[in-house]
Scaffold this motif. Sequence first.
Motif, PDB file in Angstrom:
ATOM      1  N   VAL A  20       0.865  -1.177   0.000  1.00 16.30           N
ATOM      2  CA  VAL A  20       0.000   0.000   0.000  1.00 16.30           C
ATOM      3  C   VAL A  20       0.902   1.226   0.000  1.00 16.30           C
ATOM      4  CG1 VAL A  20      -1.732   1.286   1.307  1.00 16.30           C
ATOM      5  CG2 VAL A  20      -1.816  -1.204   1.239  1.00 16.30           C
ATOM      6  N   THR A  21       0.723   2.089  -0.972  1.00  8.57           N
ATOM      7  CA  THR A  21       1.516   3.314  -1.009  1.00  8.57           C
ATOM      8  C   THR A  21       0.744   4.406  -0.275  1.00  8.57           C
ATOM      9  OG1 THR A  21       0.599   3.812  -3.179  1.00  8.57           O
ATOM     10  CG2 THR A  21       2.740   2.740  -3.126  1.00  8.57           C
ATOM     11  N   SER A  22       1.041   4.522   1.009  1.00 11.33           N
ATOM     12  CA  SER A  22       0.324   5.453   1.864  1.00 11.33           C
ATOM     13  C   SER A  22       1.241   5.870   3.001  1.00 11.33           C
ATOM     14  CB  SER A  22      -0.932   4.781   2.433  1.00 11.33           C
ATOM     15  OG  SER A  22      -1.526   5.584   3.406  1.00 11.33           O
ATOM     16  N   LYS A  23       1.010   7.042   3.522  1.00  4.69           N
ATOM     17  CA  LYS A  23       1.753   7.505   4.699  1.00  4.69           C
ATOM     18  C   LYS A  23       1.133   6.952   5.983  1.00  4.69           C
ATOM     19  CE  LYS A  23       4.493  10.288   2.403  1.00  4.69           C
ATOM     20  NZ  LYS A  23       5.779   9.813   2.023  1.00  4.69           N
ATOM     21  N   ILE A  24      -0.057   6.373   5.875  1.00  4.52           N
ATOM     22  CA  ILE A  24      -0.737   5.804   7.029  1.00  4.52           C
ATOM     23  C   ILE A  24      -0.057   4.487   7.409  1.00  4.52           C
ATOM     24  CG2 ILE A  24      -2.915   4.871   7.902  1.00  4.52           C
ATOM     25  CD1 ILE A  24      -4.321   6.689   5.798  1.00  4.52           C
ATOM     26  N   GLU A  25       0.257   4.335   8.682  1.00  6.96           N
ATOM     27  CA  GLU A  25       0.907   3.110   9.136  1.00  6.96           C
ATOM     28  C   GLU A  25      -0.009   1.914   8.890  1.00  6.96           C
ATOM     29  OE1 GLU A  25       2.715   1.108  13.193  1.00  6.96           O
ATOM     30  OE2 GLU A  25       2.276   3.247  13.163  1.00  6.96           O
ATOM     31  N   GLN A  26       0.539   0.853   8.293  1.00 10.77           N
ATOM     32  CA  GLN A  26      -0.242  -0.342   7.988  1.00 10.77           C
ATOM     33  C   GLN A  26      -0.330  -1.224   9.232  1.00 10.77           C
ATOM     34  OE1 GLN A  26      -1.811  -0.648   4.869  1.00 10.77           O
ATOM     35  NE2 GLN A  26      -1.130   1.468   5.024  1.00 10.77           N
TER      36      GLN A  26
END
Length: 179
Positions: A20-26
């Motif tokens: 997932v390309t996101s700044k939100i921690e997975q």
Amino acid sequence: MPAAPLKFAYWVPNVSGGLVTSKIEQRTDWDYAYNRELAVLAENNGFEYALSQVRYMASYGAEFQHESTSFSLALLLATERLKVIAAVHPGLWHPGVLAKFGATADHLSNGRFAVNVVSGWFKGEFTALGEPWLEHDERYRRSEEFIRALRQIWTEDHTELAGDFYRLRDFTLKPKPLN
């Protein structure tokens, strides 16, 4: 005509970050223990399929990754009904080698192994592994030939193929996959 029953699948997070390309921690974990637990939970809650991701090197948030076919086999052996689909890249696999692995995994799992042939888009993986990078249409042409070879190996007694990407001569696979 009655509607076909709804079937559920999930994407196996066998890579860190879940691709997932996101700044939100997975909140997923890429390790086997977590994924084994997730597969059993999915199976016990009506999920029919799981799809393992294919990534060979660290990239865009996926610093760590497990190879999809071996990881899929581990999940198959940890479950009883879940069908597990391993993503594979033609060009990084030979269809004869994958056919043998797939037939073995299918027998070990009582017919629950499948493949997802992906043509690839991450040039860096191919070039880092010393493989030539093919443009879009050529990658899909190679995938078509790869699928044709797999189908022939898995369904016919004798395989001969003189393609542009793969060559098989007097090749026989036994045992065949169960499904």
